[in-house]
Design a protein around this motif. Structure first.
Motif, PDB file in Angstrom:
ATOM      1  N   PRO A  11       0.827  -1.096  -0.019  1.00  0.00           N
ATOM      2  CA  PRO A  11      -0.055  -0.055   0.063  1.00  0.00           C
ATOM      3  C   PRO A  11       0.934   1.369   0.195  1.00  0.00           C
ATOM      4  N   THR A  12       0.276   2.357  -0.910  1.00  0.00           N
ATOM      5  CA  THR A  12       0.967   3.504  -0.737  1.00  0.00           C
ATOM      6  C   THR A  12       0.006   4.562  -0.117  1.00  0.00           C
ATOM      7  N   ALA A  13      -1.204   4.109  -0.039  1.00  0.00           N
ATOM      8  CA  ALA A  13      -2.050   5.003   0.493  1.00  0.00           C
ATOM      9  C   ALA A  13      -3.321   3.938   1.326  1.00  0.00           C
ATOM     10  N   LEU A  14      -3.821   4.444   2.251  1.00  0.00           N
ATOM     11  CA  LEU A  14      -4.883   3.833   2.933  1.00  0.00           C
ATOM     12  C   LEU A  14      -6.029   4.667   3.560  1.00  0.00           C
ATOM     13  N   THR A  15      -7.034   4.700   3.302  1.00  0.00           N
ATOM     14  CA  THR A  15      -7.976   5.764   3.689  1.00  0.00           C
ATOM     15  C   THR A  15      -9.326   5.113   4.046  1.00  0.00           C
ATOM     16  N   VAL A  16      -9.890   5.179   5.400  1.00  0.00           N
ATOM     17  CA  VAL A  16     -10.982   4.619   5.864  1.00  0.00           C
ATOM     18  C   VAL A  16     -12.426   5.761   5.397  1.00  0.00           C
ATOM     19  N   HIS A  17     -13.275   5.342   4.935  1.00  0.00           N
ATOM     20  CA  HIS A  17     -14.554   6.230   4.614  1.00  0.00           C
ATOM     21  C   HIS A  17     -15.433   5.665   5.346  1.00  0.00           C
ATOM     22  N   ASN A  18     -15.942   5.861   6.655  1.00  0.00           N
ATOM     23  CA  ASN A  18     -16.960   5.215   7.366  1.00  0.00           C
ATOM     24  C   ASN A  18     -18.174   5.768   6.933  1.00  0.00           C
ATOM     25  N   GLN A  19     -18.263   6.881   6.379  1.00  0.00           N
ATOM     26  CA  GLN A  19     -19.575   7.243   6.043  1.00  0.00           C
ATOM     27  C   GLN A  19     -20.046   6.545   4.847  1.00  0.00           C
ATOM     28  N   SER A  20     -19.206   6.342   3.698  1.00  0.00           N
ATOM     29  CA  SER A  20     -19.505   5.443   2.549  1.00  0.00           C
ATOM     30  C   SER A  20     -19.247   3.880   2.830  1.00  0.00           C
ATOM     31  N   ARG A  21     -18.631   3.724   4.029  1.00  0.00           N
ATOM     32  CA  ARG A  21     -18.446   2.543   4.210  1.00  0.00           C
ATOM     33  C   ARG A  21     -17.379   1.668   3.366  1.00  0.00           C
ATOM     34  N   VAL A  22     -16.164   2.414   3.142  1.00  0.00           N
ATOM     35  CA  VAL A  22     -15.482   1.768   2.114  1.00  0.00           C
ATOM     36  C   VAL A  22     -13.991   2.080   2.569  1.00  0.00           C
ATOM     37  N   LEU A  23     -13.056   1.089   2.319  1.00  0.00           N
ATOM     38  CA  LEU A  23     -11.471   1.267   2.610  1.00  0.00           C
ATOM     39  C   LEU A  23     -10.984   1.555   1.116  1.00  0.00           C
ATOM     40  N   GLU A  24     -10.508   2.530   1.086  1.00  0.00           N
ATOM     41  CA  GLU A  24      -9.676   3.027  -0.225  1.00  0.00           C
ATOM     42  C   GLU A  24      -8.456   2.830   0.010  1.00  0.00           C
ATOM     43  N   ILE A  25      -7.610   1.995  -0.956  1.00  0.00           N
ATOM     44  CA  ILE A  25      -6.566   1.676  -0.761  1.00  0.00           C
ATOM     45  C   ILE A  25      -5.628   1.703  -2.127  1.00  0.00           C
ATOM     46  N   ASP A  26      -4.501   2.421  -2.151  1.00  0.00           N
ATOM     47  CA  ASP A  26      -3.555   2.345  -3.335  1.00  0.00           C
ATOM     48  C   ASP A  26      -2.465   1.547  -3.102  1.00  0.00           C
ATOM     49  N   PHE A  27      -2.067   0.749  -4.173  1.00  0.00           N
ATOM     50  CA  PHE A  27      -0.854   0.236  -4.283  1.00  0.00           C
ATOM     51  C   PHE A  27       0.409   0.420  -5.085  1.00  0.00           C
ATOM     52  N   SER A  32      -5.585   0.696  -7.684  1.00  0.00           N
ATOM     53  CA  SER A  32      -6.509   1.319  -6.554  1.00  0.00           C
ATOM     54  C   SER A  32      -7.617   0.884  -6.318  1.00  0.00           C
ATOM     55  N   PHE A  33      -8.103   0.487  -5.079  1.00  0.00           N
ATOM     56  CA  PHE A  33      -9.466  -0.136  -4.945  1.00  0.00           C
ATOM     57  C   PHE A  33     -10.238   0.481  -4.022  1.00  0.00           C
ATOM     58  N   ARG A  34     -11.444   0.567  -3.954  1.00  0.00           N
ATOM     59  CA  ARG A  34     -12.501   1.063  -2.855  1.00  0.00           C
ATOM     60  C   ARG A  34     -12.947  -0.499  -2.395  1.00  0.00           C
ATOM     61  N   ILE A  35     -12.578  -0.870  -1.175  1.00  0.00           N
ATOM     62  CA  ILE A  35     -13.226  -2.107  -1.008  1.00  0.00           C
ATOM     63  C   ILE A  35     -14.529  -1.889   0.068  1.00  0.00           C
ATOM     64  N   PRO A  36     -15.578  -2.253  -0.092  1.00  0.00           N
ATOM     65  CA  PRO A  36     -16.689  -1.998   0.788  1.00  0.00           C
ATOM     66  C   PRO A  36     -16.326  -2.774   2.430  1.00  0.00           C
ATOM     67  N   LEU A  37     -16.645  -2.248   3.275  1.00  0.00           N
ATOM     68  CA  LEU A  37     -16.221  -2.634   4.376  1.00  0.00           C
ATOM     69  C   LEU A  37     -17.051  -4.107   4.927  1.00  0.00           C
ATOM     70  N   GLU A  38     -18.304  -3.876   4.180  1.00  0.00           N
ATOM     71  CA  GLU A  38     -19.128  -5.150   4.332  1.00  0.00           C
ATOM     72  C   GLU A  38     -18.490  -6.325   3.737  1.00  0.00           C
ATOM     73  N   THR A  67     -19.132  -0.422  10.230  1.00  0.00           N
ATOM     74  CA  THR A  67     -17.897   0.464   9.963  1.00  0.00           C
ATOM     75  C   THR A  67     -16.704   0.165  10.660  1.00  0.00           C
ATOM     76  N   LEU A  68     -15.611   0.733  10.664  1.00  0.00           N
ATOM     77  CA  LEU A  68     -14.329   0.439  11.337  1.00  0.00           C
ATOM     78  C   LEU A  68     -14.334   1.414  12.476  1.00  0.00           C
ATOM     79  N   GLN A  69     -14.063   0.977  13.634  1.00  0.00           N
ATOM     80  CA  GLN A  69     -13.665   1.537  14.893  1.00  0.00           C
ATOM     81  C   GLN A  69     -12.348   1.747  14.854  1.00  0.00           C
ATOM     82  N   GLU A  70     -11.597   0.946  14.323  1.00  0.00           N
ATOM     83  CA  GLU A  70      -9.936   1.151  14.423  1.00  0.00           C
ATOM     84  C   GLU A  70      -9.261   0.338  13.302  1.00  0.00           C
ATOM     85  N   LEU A  71      -8.278   0.658  12.951  1.00  0.00           N
ATOM     86  CA  LEU A  71      -7.391   0.040  12.015  1.00  0.00           C
ATOM     87  C   LEU A  71      -5.905  -0.058  12.510  1.00  0.00           C
TER      88      LEU A  71
END
Length: 137
Positions: A11-27, A32-38, A67-71
């Protein structure tokens, strides 16, 4: 160990978006992916979800709004999410997150197939199985 293969994307970037419930991750390979937390929750690599061998998987339901409380970072090879439903035993290596991102369409289709086969809706509350005490959860 997964996530430590020489030359594997990291990963080069990792961002949690709890409102849209996705983990955005760039490699590092440009992916680059937007992985649903579900999706992360229902495919958690933990024994609680995956079981201890083929055929022992526990179908996860009612996780649409998780959602994520912690990562937490786990060394230089993974993260350990703490989900809002209390699940915190899965360790997601970089290659597993890459797999979830790259293969999410087929993983969603497989999840839908498993739900249909079980006759369960994805929003149904989890039914707790009693009597399982393996000590690894």
């Amino acid at each position: 160990m997964a996530g430590l293969q020489a030359g594997a994307p990291t990963p080069t970037a990792l961002t949690v978006h709890n409102q849209s419930r996705v983990l955005e991750i760039d490699f590092s390979d440009g992916a680059s992916f937007r992985i649903p937390l579900e999706l992360m929750r229902v495919y958690s690599p933990s024994a609680e979800v995956q079981g201890h061998g083929p055929g022992q998987e526990v179908l996860q339901t009612g996780k649409r709004n998780v959602t994520l409380q912690e990562l937490e970072a786990v060394g230089n090879y993974a993260v350990k999410p703490v989900f809002s439903d209390g699940h915190e035993s899965g360790i997601f290596s970089w290659d597993y997150l890459y797999h979830l991102g790259a293969d999410q369409d087929s993983l969603w289709a497989e999840y839908q197939r498993r739900l249909q086969a079980a006759g369960v809706d994805r929003d149904a509350p989890m039914v707790q199985a009693g009597g399982h005490a393996c000590g690894s959860h």
